[in-house]
Scaffold this motif. Structure first.
Motif, PDB file in Angstrom:
ATOM      1  N   PRO A  46      31.849  37.531  54.034  1.00 49.40           N
ATOM      2  CA  PRO A  46      32.833  38.005  53.429  1.00 49.40           C
ATOM      3  C   PRO A  46      32.367  39.460  52.554  1.00 49.40           C
ATOM      4  CG  PRO A  46      31.520  36.218  51.973  1.00 49.40           C
ATOM      5  CD  PRO A  46      31.272  36.220  53.269  1.00 49.40           C
ATOM      6  N   SER A  47      33.260  40.168  52.547  1.00 48.88           N
ATOM      7  CA  SER A  47      32.853  41.640  51.878  1.00 48.88           C
ATOM      8  C   SER A  47      33.518  41.810  50.490  1.00 48.88           C
ATOM      9  CB  SER A  47      33.655  42.840  52.941  1.00 48.88           C
ATOM     10  OG  SER A  47      34.921  42.402  52.923  1.00 48.88           O
ATOM     11  N   ARG A  48      32.969  42.644  49.965  1.00 52.70           N
ATOM     12  CA  ARG A  48      33.073  42.942  48.352  1.00 52.70           C
ATOM     13  C   ARG A  48      34.791  43.411  48.551  1.00 52.70           C
ATOM     14  NH1 ARG A  48      30.697  44.262  43.727  1.00 52.70           N
ATOM     15  NH2 ARG A  48      31.664  45.649  42.290  1.00 52.70           N
ATOM     16  N   PRO A  49      35.737  42.925  47.624  1.00 55.35           N
ATOM     17  CA  PRO A  49      36.973  43.234  47.552  1.00 55.35           C
ATOM     18  C   PRO A  49      37.059  44.838  47.101  1.00 55.35           C
ATOM     19  CG  PRO A  49      36.755  41.429  46.220  1.00 55.35           C
ATOM     20  CD  PRO A  49      35.300  41.861  46.734  1.00 55.35           C
ATOM     21  N   PRO A  50      37.871  45.716  47.762  1.00 54.69           N
ATOM     22  CA  PRO A  50      38.050  47.392  47.568  1.00 54.69           C
ATOM     23  C   PRO A  50      38.580  47.418  46.032  1.00 54.69           C
ATOM     24  CG  PRO A  50      40.009  46.413  48.744  1.00 54.69           C
ATOM     25  CD  PRO A  50      38.970  45.387  48.626  1.00 54.69           C
ATOM     26  N   THR A  51      37.998  48.375  45.442  1.00 51.84           N
ATOM     27  CA  THR A  51      38.313  48.703  44.114  1.00 51.84           C
ATOM     28  C   THR A  51      38.419  50.284  43.995  1.00 51.84           C
ATOM     29  OG1 THR A  51      36.196  48.771  43.395  1.00 51.84           O
ATOM     30  CG2 THR A  51      37.372  46.903  43.079  1.00 51.84           C
ATOM     31  N   LEU A  52      39.228  50.839  42.937  1.00 51.77           N
ATOM     32  CA  LEU A  52      39.266  52.420  42.818  1.00 51.77           C
ATOM     33  C   LEU A  52      38.210  52.969  42.002  1.00 51.77           C
ATOM     34  CD1 LEU A  52      43.109  52.751  42.040  1.00 51.77           C
ATOM     35  CD2 LEU A  52      41.955  53.059  44.314  1.00 51.77           C
ATOM     36  N   ALA A  53      37.801  54.057  42.553  1.00 58.36           N
ATOM     37  CA  ALA A  53      36.590  54.725  41.823  1.00 58.36           C
ATOM     38  C   ALA A  53      37.280  54.850  40.257  1.00 58.36           C
ATOM     39  CB  ALA A  53      36.604  56.145  42.418  1.00 58.36           C
ATOM     40  N   PRO A  54      36.086  55.014  39.308  1.00 62.31           N
ATOM     41  CA  PRO A  54      36.522  55.165  37.890  1.00 62.31           C
ATOM     42  C   PRO A  54      37.332  56.485  37.667  1.00 62.31           C
ATOM     43  CG  PRO A  54      34.223  54.541  38.065  1.00 62.31           C
ATOM     44  CD  PRO A  54      34.729  54.886  39.495  1.00 62.31           C
ATOM     45  N   GLY A  55      38.315  56.533  36.872  1.00 61.95           N
ATOM     46  CA  GLY A  55      39.008  57.797  36.591  1.00 61.95           C
ATOM     47  C   GLY A  55      37.920  58.694  35.630  1.00 61.95           C
ATOM     48  N   THR A 208      39.790  47.060  38.617  1.00 62.02           N
ATOM     49  CA  THR A 208      40.801  48.282  38.683  1.00 62.02           C
ATOM     50  C   THR A 208      42.063  47.361  37.920  1.00 62.02           C
ATOM     51  OG1 THR A 208      39.961  49.045  40.678  1.00 62.02           O
ATOM     52  CG2 THR A 208      42.123  49.190  40.358  1.00 62.02           C
ATOM     53  N   ALA A 209      42.882  48.362  37.235  1.00 61.87           N
ATOM     54  CA  ALA A 209      43.905  47.974  36.587  1.00 61.87           C
ATOM     55  C   ALA A 209      45.153  48.038  37.607  1.00 61.87           C
ATOM     56  CB  ALA A 209      44.185  48.638  35.325  1.00 61.87           C
ATOM     57  N   VAL A 210      46.049  47.245  37.703  1.00 58.51           N
ATOM     58  CA  VAL A 210      47.053  47.161  38.641  1.00 58.51           C
ATOM     59  C   VAL A 210      48.316  47.319  38.061  1.00 58.51           C
ATOM     60  CG1 VAL A 210      48.171  46.207  40.645  1.00 58.51           C
ATOM     61  CG2 VAL A 210      45.440  46.261  40.471  1.00 58.51           C
ATOM     62  N   GLN A 211      49.372  48.135  38.206  1.00 57.00           N
ATOM     63  CA  GLN A 211      50.236  48.183  37.585  1.00 57.00           C
ATOM     64  C   GLN A 211      51.543  47.900  38.775  1.00 57.00           C
ATOM     65  OE1 GLN A 211      49.713  47.933  34.395  1.00 57.00           O
ATOM     66  NE2 GLN A 211      51.149  49.639  33.771  1.00 57.00           N
ATOM     67  N   TRP A 212      52.578  48.749  38.678  1.00 54.85           N
ATOM     68  CA  TRP A 212      53.656  48.448  39.902  1.00 54.85           C
ATOM     69  C   TRP A 212      54.408  49.753  40.029  1.00 54.85           C
ATOM     70  CZ3 TRP A 212      53.285  45.585  35.383  1.00 54.85           C
ATOM     71  CH2 TRP A 212      54.005  45.675  34.343  1.00 54.85           C
ATOM     72  N   GLY A 279      42.652  48.970  49.425  1.00 56.66           N
ATOM     73  CA  GLY A 279      41.631  49.395  50.454  1.00 56.66           C
ATOM     74  C   GLY A 279      42.238  50.390  51.173  1.00 56.66           C
ATOM     75  N   ALA A 280      43.428  50.499  51.698  1.00 58.99           N
ATOM     76  CA  ALA A 280      44.202  51.645  52.362  1.00 58.99           C
ATOM     77  C   ALA A 280      44.259  52.762  51.474  1.00 58.99           C
ATOM     78  CB  ALA A 280      45.615  51.329  52.785  1.00 58.99           C
ATOM     79  N   ALA A 281      44.337  52.739  50.313  1.00 62.40           N
ATOM     80  CA  ALA A 281      44.396  54.062  49.381  1.00 62.40           C
ATOM     81  C   ALA A 281      42.975  54.409  49.214  1.00 62.40           C
ATOM     82  CB  ALA A 281      44.968  53.461  48.034  1.00 62.40           C
ATOM     83  N   ASN A 282      41.894  53.760  48.998  1.00 60.72           N
ATOM     84  CA  ASN A 282      40.665  54.060  48.593  1.00 60.72           C
ATOM     85  C   ASN A 282      39.523  53.947  49.391  1.00 60.72           C
ATOM     86  OD1 ASN A 282      39.632  56.042  46.695  1.00 60.72           O
ATOM     87  ND2 ASN A 282      38.535  54.386  45.875  1.00 60.72           N
ATOM     88  N   GLY A 283      39.624  53.095  50.618  1.00 63.90           N
ATOM     89  CA  GLY A 283      38.549  52.795  51.248  1.00 63.90           C
ATOM     90  C   GLY A 283      37.893  51.280  50.642  1.00 63.90           C
ATOM     91  N   ARG A 284      37.032  50.742  51.142  1.00 56.05           N
ATOM     92  CA  ARG A 284      36.305  49.856  50.662  1.00 56.05           C
ATOM     93  C   ARG A 284      35.124  50.337  49.847  1.00 56.05           C
ATOM     94  NH1 ARG A 284      37.671  44.962  51.643  1.00 56.05           N
ATOM     95  NH2 ARG A 284      39.290  44.361  52.970  1.00 56.05           N
TER      96      ARG A 284
END
Length: 285
Positions: A46-55, A208-212, A279-284
């Motif tokens: 298993p791989s680490r889930p993708p997250t976004l870099a800090p803002g 990573t905070a997820v909105q919509w 993952g598509a937005a920011n890579g893993r």
């Protein structure tokens, strides 16, 4: 998405569905929020889930939708809401879960992300464990108590700034106790309300905070056709749709899913989990 969500009619209904009265429970000792690995269908490690870099200034990053030009993908997300003080209502027969909705998602082979409160996982541990161990789904954090992280958030009670991180960590502890192995490092603010102070308080959790970008309007709705139309009218490539997995507050959601899924597939959309969009937005990461 503006910093403090203030959508009009649909979000007002959403906020009303999320509101609850009561006082916060005493904080527990902090636990680190997991950056858990996700299951690998290929049998590989298993791989680490993708997250976004800090803002900016290292603030918790916020994700609203995936790439618009990267194929027709859409993520259906479901908030499993239950506040810290709703146990008596559950004991009296009110249902905050929706097994039929989960069964329909499985039948239609739709992957989804469930943003769960820790209190929901405590009330329905078998369901939380079943969802969390199904590779079609992923469980993410929706706080422990479903109290707001800002003032003036649709009437929700609030979490004090010094208890925000503890509230997130307590939810992860509830998932672990219920048997959820790989809760994702994603967090959805109760009511969708946040500000820079809240983002700053959660930096240590690694989430990573997820909105919509699509509000379904399923909260307290009774017309499934109208909710389905609102979803279909709003979806674009990379969209994140917010719905609910609480039968008492969103009674038509399962019917909406049965209407929306075939039509979006007819339009060429592919259903994915939030992790794939990130993952598509920011890579893993």
């Amino acid at each position: 998405m503006i910093t403090l969500v203030r959508r009009a009619t649909a979000l007002c209904a959403l906020g009303a569905a999320l509101a609850a009265c009561g006082t916060a429970e005493a904080p527990q000792a902090p636990r680190p929020a997991p950056a858990a690995p996700s299951a690998s269908p290929s049998g590989q490690a298993p791989s680490r889930p993708p997250t976004l870099a800090p803002g900016p200034a290292g603030l918790t990053p916020v994700f609203e939708h995936g790439p618009r030009a990267d194929g027709r993908t859409v993520a259906l997300t479901f908030d499993a809401d239950m506040t810290a003080d709703q146990g008596p209502r559950a004991a009296a027969g009110e249902r905050f879960d929706n097994p039929r909705l989960i069964a329909t998602l499985r039948k239609l082979k739709v992957p989804a992300t469930v943003f769960m409160t820790g209190r929901w996982a405590e009330e329905y541990p078998d369901e939380a464990r079943s969802i969390g161990r199904d590779p079609r789904f992923e469980i993410a954090n929706h706080s422990y108590s479903h109290y707001a992280y800002t003032d003036d958030c649709y009437g929700l009670p609030t979490v004090s700034r010094e208890r925000m991180r503890t509230d997130v960590e307590r939810a992860y502890a509830a998932f672990e106790k219920a048997g959820v192995r790989n809760a994702m490092p994603y967090f959805r603010f109760p009511g969708g309300c946040y500000d820079k102070a809240a983002l700053r308080e959660l930096t240590g959790t690694g989430v990573t905070a997820v909105q919509w970008d699509v509000v379904s309007g399923d909260a307290f709705a009774t017309d499934a056709e109208a909710v389905a139309r609102q979803v279909l009218d709003g979806v674009r490539p990379g969209s994140v749709v917010v719905m609910h997995c609480t039968r008492s507050a969103a009674p038509v959601t399962e019917e909406v899913v049965r209407k929306v899924v075939p039509e979006l597939r007819r339009q060429g959309y592919r259903f994915v989990k939030v992790s794939e969009l990130i993952g598509a937005a920011n890579g893993r990461a």
